[in-house]
Design a protein around this motif. Structure first.
Motif, mmCIF file in Angstrom:
data_model
loop_
_atom_site.group_PDB
_atom_site.id
_atom_site.type_symbol
_atom_site.label_atom_id
_atom_site.label_comp_id
_atom_site.label_asym_id
_atom_site.label_seq_id
_atom_site.Cartn_x
_atom_site.Cartn_y
_atom_site.Cartn_z
ATOM 1 N N ASN A 215 0.860 -1.186 0.000
ATOM 2 C CA ASN A 215 0.000 0.000 0.000
ATOM 3 C C ASN A 215 0.892 1.231 0.000
ATOM 4 O O ASN A 215 1.550 1.542 0.988
ATOM 5 C CB ASN A 215 -0.910 -0.004 1.237
ATOM 6 N N LEU A 216 0.928 1.919 -1.137
ATOM 7 C CA LEU A 216 1.736 3.126 -1.284
ATOM 8 C C LEU A 216 0.786 4.315 -1.353
ATOM 9 O O LEU A 216 -0.088 4.357 -2.218
ATOM 10 C CB LEU A 216 2.570 3.039 -2.556
ATOM 11 N N HIS A 217 0.942 5.275 -0.447
ATOM 12 C CA HIS A 217 -0.095 6.286 -0.294
ATOM 13 C C HIS A 217 0.455 7.697 -0.107
ATOM 14 O O HIS A 217 1.625 7.893 0.217
ATOM 15 C CB HIS A 217 -1.000 5.936 0.897
ATOM 16 N N ILE A 218 -0.440 8.662 -0.303
ATOM 17 C CA ILE A 218 -0.190 10.071 -0.016
ATOM 18 C C ILE A 218 -1.302 10.555 0.906
ATOM 19 O O ILE A 218 -2.485 10.308 0.639
ATOM 20 C CB ILE A 218 -0.176 10.931 -1.296
ATOM 21 N N TYR A 219 -0.941 11.233 1.993
ATOM 22 C CA TYR A 219 -1.941 11.767 2.924
ATOM 23 C C TYR A 219 -2.671 12.954 2.307
ATOM 24 O O TYR A 219 -2.100 13.715 1.510
ATOM 25 C CB TYR A 219 -1.268 12.182 4.232
ATOM 26 N N ASP A 220 -3.928 13.103 2.699
ATOM 27 C CA ASP A 220 -4.760 14.142 2.085
ATOM 28 C C ASP A 220 -4.208 15.553 2.315
ATOM 29 O O ASP A 220 -4.371 16.430 1.460
ATOM 30 C CB ASP A 220 -6.221 14.037 2.563
ATOM 31 N N ARG A 221 -3.545 15.787 3.429
ATOM 32 C CA ARG A 221 -2.967 17.104 3.682
ATOM 33 C C ARG A 221 -1.634 17.313 2.950
ATOM 34 O O ARG A 221 -0.994 18.356 3.111
ATOM 35 C CB ARG A 221 -2.797 17.336 5.182
ATOM 36 N N HIS A 222 -1.225 16.327 2.147
ATOM 37 C CA HIS A 222 0.026 16.432 1.402
ATOM 38 C C HIS A 222 -0.205 16.601 -0.094
ATOM 39 O O HIS A 222 0.766 16.683 -0.860
ATOM 40 C CB HIS A 222 0.889 15.179 1.623
ATOM 41 N N PHE A 223 -1.459 16.657 -0.520
ATOM 42 C CA PHE A 223 -1.742 16.703 -1.956
ATOM 43 C C PHE A 223 -1.110 17.923 -2.629
ATOM 44 O O PHE A 223 -0.544 17.823 -3.719
ATOM 45 C CB PHE A 223 -3.250 16.686 -2.217
ATOM 46 N N GLU A 224 -1.213 19.088 -1.994
ATOM 47 C CA GLU A 224 -0.670 20.296 -2.604
ATOM 48 C C GLU A 224 0.858 20.223 -2.680
ATOM 49 O O GLU A 224 1.462 20.687 -3.665
ATOM 50 C CB GLU A 224 -1.113 21.532 -1.828
ATOM 51 N N SER A 225 1.473 19.642 -1.661
ATOM 52 C CA SER A 225 2.934 19.470 -1.695
ATOM 53 C C SER A 225 3.333 18.517 -2.814
ATOM 54 O O SER A 225 4.368 18.712 -3.472
ATOM 55 C CB SER A 225 3.428 18.935 -0.349
ATOM 56 N N ALA A 226 2.519 17.488 -3.033
ATOM 57 C CA ALA A 226 2.790 16.543 -4.115
ATOM 58 C C ALA A 226 2.790 17.244 -5.459
ATOM 59 O O ALA A 226 3.635 16.967 -6.332
ATOM 60 C CB ALA A 226 1.749 15.426 -4.098
ATOM 61 N N LYS A 227 1.891 18.191 -5.637
ATOM 62 C CA LYS A 227 1.822 18.927 -6.902
ATOM 63 C C LYS A 227 3.043 19.832 -7.091
ATOM 64 O O LYS A 227 3.521 20.015 -8.217
ATOM 65 C CB LYS A 227 0.533 19.740 -6.956
ATOM 66 N N ILE A 228 3.548 20.383 -5.995
ATOM 67 C CA ILE A 228 4.777 21.189 -6.073
ATOM 68 C C ILE A 228 5.932 20.318 -6.555
ATOM 69 O O ILE A 228 6.716 20.717 -7.434
ATOM 70 C CB ILE A 228 5.101 21.811 -4.696
ATOM 71 N N ILE A 229 6.037 19.111 -5.995
ATOM 72 C CA ILE A 229 7.118 18.192 -6.384
ATOM 73 C C ILE A 229 6.991 17.806 -7.852
ATOM 74 O O ILE A 229 7.989 17.717 -8.578
ATOM 75 C CB ILE A 229 7.104 16.953 -5.477
ATOM 76 N N LEU A 230 5.767 17.603 -8.314
ATOM 77 C CA LEU A 230 5.553 17.239 -9.718
ATOM 78 C C LEU A 230 6.085 18.299 -10.673
ATOM 79 O O LEU A 230 6.521 17.989 -11.787
ATOM 80 C CB LEU A 230 4.062 17.020 -9.987
#
Length: 275
Positions: A215-230
């Motif tokens: 199970n590889l996951h991203i926490y809901d409060r990390h979604f915006e940070s994930a977009k920055i990394i992208l």
């Protein structure tokens, strides 16, 4: 050489954000008591060839590589779950929030304490040295008796399987669960460091490193940070070396590791953890 870990990392973010599934009734909570929901994918696999300088070190944000390796020394050399050892010897505090209630000042009978209880590290080293082509070179930290004796977070990176291939030692890491943005990069480089230490102890060279995550996951409060990394560019490949003539597994120190060409991207991103 481009950083292969950056490519894996960005692909994972896209897979989770675009095709992942939301969990229900999550166990973790943020510090304000709000349930820490995640979006996840299952059965994720990635492979690196360490002999070709393919290291699982992302440059998309700074990773505390040496602290990650120190935790591995705590688990497999010190063979303890004592938080005081982790804090006083290595100045690492990230396990504090998971302190056991039944076994204060520890994380329970987990990780290093399990390694010591079943003499897992010495058995592995003896097995690789004396029966290198055996297919039973396994460390399994998922021990139900230990869980019954204490509370604590059950191991995420819970099993390692080692294989000798000519002069190379290959490692497969199996994780039941992994937080992509916070823990994944740490876990990967930790176990490559362990692979390098064991290889050196057994007169072998580190070969393939494969990680399997259920199970590889991203926490809901990390979604915006994930977009920055992208939106960040893939960097150049960093290198980790174990520079020492030592061959005794228990004599390696953090100073024996050298990180080369590590040009991480800024600004750093902070994440609120689900505990």
């Amino acid at each position: 050489m481009i950083c292969i870990a950056d490519i894996y990392h960005k692909n994972c973010i896209e897979q989770i954000l675009n095709n992942g599934v939301y969990d229900k009734n999550p166990r973790p909570k943020y510090k304000d008591g709000t349930p820490a929901f995640t979006k996840f994918i299952t059965h994720y696999v990635e492979t690196y060839d360490i002999s070709k300088n393919e290291f699982p070190i992302i440059t998309l944000r700074q990773i505390a590589i040496k602290n990650a390796i120190k935790e591995i020394l705590w688990i497999y050399q010190d063979q303890t779950s004592d938080l005081n050892v982790l804090k006083n010897k290595y100045n690492i505090h990230w396990w504090d929030d998971w302190e056991s209630k039944t076994h204060p000042n520890t994380i329970g009978i987990r990780y290093g304490e399990t390694v010591k209880r079943y003499d897992l590290m010495n058995k592995l080293l003896d097995g690789i040295k004396n029966d290198p082509y055996g297919r039973r070179h396994i460390i399994n930290l998922w021990q139900e008796n230990d869980f019954n004796e204490s509370d604590g977070l059950k191991p995420c990176a819970f099993q390692t399987l080692f294989s000798v291939r000519d002069n190379f030692l290959d490692l497969m890491l199996i994780q039941r669960s992994s937080d992509l943005l916070v823990a994944s990069s740490i876990n990967c480089i930790q176990y490559v460091a362990l692979q390098m230490m064991i290889s050196k102890s057994c007169n072998l060279k580190p070969g393939k490193f494969t990680r399997v995550v259920n199970n590889l996951h991203i926490y809901d409060r990390h979604f915006e940070s994930a977009k920055i990394i992208l939106n960040r560019e893939v960097g150049e490949q960093p290198i980790l070396e174990l520079n020492t003539n030592k061959t005794n597994f228990y004599e390696f120190t953090i100073d024996d590791f050298e990180i080369k060409n590590y040009k991480f991207q800024s600004p750093q991103i902070k994440f609120e953890l689900g505990i």
